[in-house]
Scaffold this motif. Structure first.
Motif, short mmCIF file in Angstrom:
data_model
loop_
_atom_site.label_atom_id
_atom_site.label_comp_id
_atom_site.label_asym_id
_atom_site.label_seq_id
_atom_site.Cartn_x
_atom_site.Cartn_y
_atom_site.Cartn_z
N ALA A 28 0.84 -1.21 0.00
CA ALA A 28 0.00 0.00 0.00
C ALA A 28 0.87 1.26 0.00
CB ALA A 28 -0.93 -0.01 1.22
N ASP A 29 1.97 1.23 0.78
CA ASP A 29 2.86 2.40 0.84
C ASP A 29 3.45 2.72 -0.53
OD1 ASP A 29 2.39 2.65 3.50
OD2 ASP A 29 4.28 1.70 4.16
N GLY A 30 3.98 1.67 -1.17
CA GLY A 30 4.61 1.86 -2.48
C GLY A 30 3.60 2.33 -3.51
N GLN A 31 2.42 1.71 -3.50
CA GLN A 31 1.39 2.07 -4.46
C GLN A 31 0.92 3.52 -4.27
OE1 GLN A 31 -0.02 0.07 -7.10
NE2 GLN A 31 1.96 -0.88 -6.67
N ALA A 32 0.90 3.95 -2.99
CA ALA A 32 0.47 5.34 -2.71
C ALA A 32 1.47 6.32 -3.34
CB ALA A 32 0.37 5.55 -1.20
N ILE A 33 2.77 6.00 -3.23
CA ILE A 33 3.78 6.88 -3.81
C ILE A 33 3.63 6.91 -5.33
CG2 ILE A 33 6.26 7.21 -4.16
CD1 ILE A 33 6.69 6.04 -1.35
N LEU A 34 3.48 5.73 -5.94
CA LEU A 34 3.32 5.66 -7.40
C LEU A 34 2.11 6.48 -7.85
CD1 LEU A 34 4.17 1.90 -8.06
CD2 LEU A 34 5.37 3.88 -9.02
N ALA A 35 1.02 6.41 -7.05
CA ALA A 35 -0.21 7.13 -7.41
C ALA A 35 0.03 8.64 -7.41
CB ALA A 35 -1.34 6.76 -6.46
N THR A 36 0.84 9.13 -6.45
CA THR A 36 1.08 10.58 -6.41
C THR A 36 1.82 11.05 -7.65
OG1 THR A 36 3.16 10.37 -5.20
CG2 THR A 36 1.18 10.63 -3.88
N TYR A 37 2.55 10.16 -8.31
CA TYR A 37 3.26 10.56 -9.53
C TYR A 37 2.43 10.30 -10.78
CZ TYR A 37 7.43 11.50 -6.84
OH TYR A 37 8.32 12.05 -5.96
N GLY A 38 1.18 9.91 -10.59
CA GLY A 38 0.28 9.78 -11.73
C GLY A 38 0.18 8.39 -12.31
N PHE A 39 0.82 7.40 -11.68
CA PHE A 39 0.70 6.03 -12.19
C PHE A 39 -0.67 5.46 -11.84
CE2 PHE A 39 5.29 6.52 -12.22
CZ PHE A 39 5.63 5.91 -13.40
N LEU A 40 -1.17 4.58 -12.71
CA LEU A 40 -2.44 3.92 -12.45
C LEU A 40 -2.18 2.63 -11.68
CD1 LEU A 40 -3.80 4.22 -16.10
CD2 LEU A 40 -4.36 5.72 -14.17
N ALA A 41 -3.13 2.24 -10.84
CA ALA A 41 -2.98 0.99 -10.09
C ALA A 41 -2.98 -0.18 -11.07
CB ALA A 41 -4.13 0.85 -9.09
N PRO A 42 -2.27 -1.26 -10.75
CA PRO A 42 -2.19 -2.40 -11.68
C PRO A 42 -3.54 -3.09 -11.86
CG PRO A 42 -1.10 -2.91 -9.60
CD PRO A 42 -1.41 -1.43 -9.58
#
Lengths: 260, 259
Positions: A246-260
């Protein structure tokens, strides 16, 4: 004596010749306790530069014994590096096709896991001085359009999008990685390019994005693996677990990445 | 001594051996006759020869000025004009963008007044190559001018020859081995130029994608082709170096002019 020295000198010269390969062995010990110690070498697609740098900081903050070293480049360049034996523990590509080159050559130790997805946008200069609104606008011969080369994921995406929109564009340059397109636009040398949505966000105030509608757009998967020759496989897996947490995904989301 | 020399030879021979070892010989002709390869080769030869010509036209007078005239700040000027030798080529390319690009110090006026954008053109490739290659010629020619015996020049002048005539008929023939050596060095540097070219000029087949860039891009999609292209560049460079060595550098030994 002279004869004895010759091989030593030769070894030193050759070692410096292949400095990258030799120096890694001098790094962290190869036999570490399982878990999150050791130096994880992560080879990641250029578009992950900003997001992974932050994830690396968060990972080392959570695991003080571990260290992460990143090498960001075009995905296909990284594949070549890995097949030539460059030291790597983790590899992330910006599309499935590039990851397939690794899995086809059995250079992976774990099965690819999609850790994020990304779509594309048109990157233009701040304020959109040329008034670009659609993919079709890129066909204007007066525009300086720069794309990624067809060998890298962002180039494959651009080709697919232009085909979807039935638009023919004559680019002025075909860059070997997505950041090459970004810098050409932010430096004012190009009017527009097709890059990942996350690259537009990472460029900050230097550029802005024009959305590409979903019916034309392409979604690219970001698969991640532990490499076959990983020196620190346990720490590498810990890093992947962190990215998909969840932590890693939250960071990716802030940079505009979509969830897998 | 011999052992060290042997290591040096090995050091240069091994990478070549590596290429030969990995080369897909059976497909060599297919890759070489590939349209894109020929386009990149032609572009590389054209641009590197242009860069060499420009280096001679502007570099010889520069070398002359640095060698023969004394003025304050000459050392600084020499350092400035040879800076691109030590500059990482990509930094050189960025600097060229800031100078001649569409937002550059000079480039913005070219764009505003003439609607001309130098980057992405073949001319930009030549500019990038000249930028990194000319210092090799300047340094070689300047050294030759400094070591040259001035007596024949003075004699020509006292006999009434103009400065230009003296330069053309006395000085130039005397330094011609050094000039040739400098030109070959510049040409070789221009032919191999990668970083400044891709940063400043970009990469597009036929206009800006030179052999080194084609080799780099092919490495990602078709490593076999990149090996063949790299070997082709090596063969061409090798042929030029060997043939010129005998003709010009050999002449230097005989005449006794050190370059």
């Amino acid at each position: 004596m002279r004869r004895l020295h010759t091989p030593l000198v030769a070894t030193l010269v050759l070692c410096s010749l292949f400095a990258a390969a030799c120096s890694d062995d001098n790094g962290a010990p190869t036999t570490t306790a399982p878990g999150t110690t050791g130096d994880v070498v992560v080879l990641a697609a250029s578009s992950l530069t900003e997001a992974f740098t932050e994830i690396g900081d968060a990972f080392t903050a959570a695991n003080p014994e571990a260290n992460v070293t990143f090498s960001f480049a075009g995905s296909s360049d990284l594949v070549t590096q890995i097949s030539e034996g460059a030291p790597a523990d983790v590899f992330v590509s910006a599309d499935d096709a590039t990851m397939a080159k690794i899995t086809d050559a059995a250079l992976n130790a774990t099965d690819p896991v999609v850790m994020a997805r990304n779509s594309f946008a048109i990157i233009v200069e701040q304020g959109n001085p040329k008034g670009i609104a659609t993919v079709a606008d890129l066909a204007d011969p007066d525009l300086v359009v720069v794309l990624c080369a067809g060998s890298v994921p962002c180039g494959k995406g651009a080709v697919a999008i232009l085909a979807n929109a039935a638009v023919t564009v004559t680019p002025k340059s075909l860059e070997d990685k997505v950041k090459g397109v970004v810098t050409k636009v932010t430096a004012g040398e190009a009017d527009a390019g097709i890059v990942f949505v996350t690259d537009v966000q990472a460029a900050g105030s230097a550029a802005e994005g024009v959305d590409i509608p979903a019916d034309v757009n392409v979604i690219s998967n970001y698969p991640i693996v532990v490499t076959k020759d990983a020196q620190h496989a346990d720490a590498a897996q810990a890093f992947i677990d962190f990215v998909t947490s969840a932590d890693g995904q939250a960071i990716l989301a802030t940079y505009g990445f979509l969830a897998p | 001594m011999l052992a060290f020399a042997g290591v040096a030879v090995l050091f240069f021979a091994l990478p070549l051996l590596g290429l030969l070892w990995r080369a897909p010989w059976s497909k060599a002709w297919t890759y070489l006759s590939d349209h894109d390869s020929l386009t990149a080769l032609r572009l590389s030869l054209q641009t590197s020869l242009w860069a060499t010509a420009l280096s001679i036209v502007f570099g010889v007078p520069l070398a002359w000025m640095l060698a023969r005239s004394t003025f304050p700040g000459r050392s600084a000027l020499r350092a400035l004009c040879t800076l691109s030798m030590v500059l990482p080529p990509v930094v050189g390319g960025v600097a060229l963008l800031f100078a001649l690009g569409r937002r550059g110090v000079v480039g913005q006026w070219l764009y505003r007044w003439f609607d001309y954008q130098l980057p992405y053109t073949t001319a930009a490739v030549v500019v990038a190559q000249t930028f990194v290659a000319m210092p090799f010629l300047v340094i070689t020619v300047e050294a030759a001018l400094r070591q040259l015996d001035r007596a024949p020049e003075d004699a020509a002048r006292t006999l009434g020859a103009s400065r230009w005539y003296t330069f053309r008929r006395v000085t130039l023939p005397a330094i011609s081995p050094a000039l040739a050596a400098g030109a070959v060095l510049s040409w070789a540097r221009a032919l191999g130029e990668f970083g400044a070219t891709i940063t400043f000029a970009g990469s597009y087949p036929g206009t800006t994608q030179t052999m080194p860039i084609a080799v780099y891009l092919a490495r990602e999609t078709n490593p076999e082709q990149s090996i063949i292209l790299a070997l082709l560049m090596i063969v061409i460079s090798f042929a030029v170096l060997v043939s010129l060595r005998d003709r010009w550098f050999g002449a230097a030994d005989r005449v006794g002019v050190s370059s």
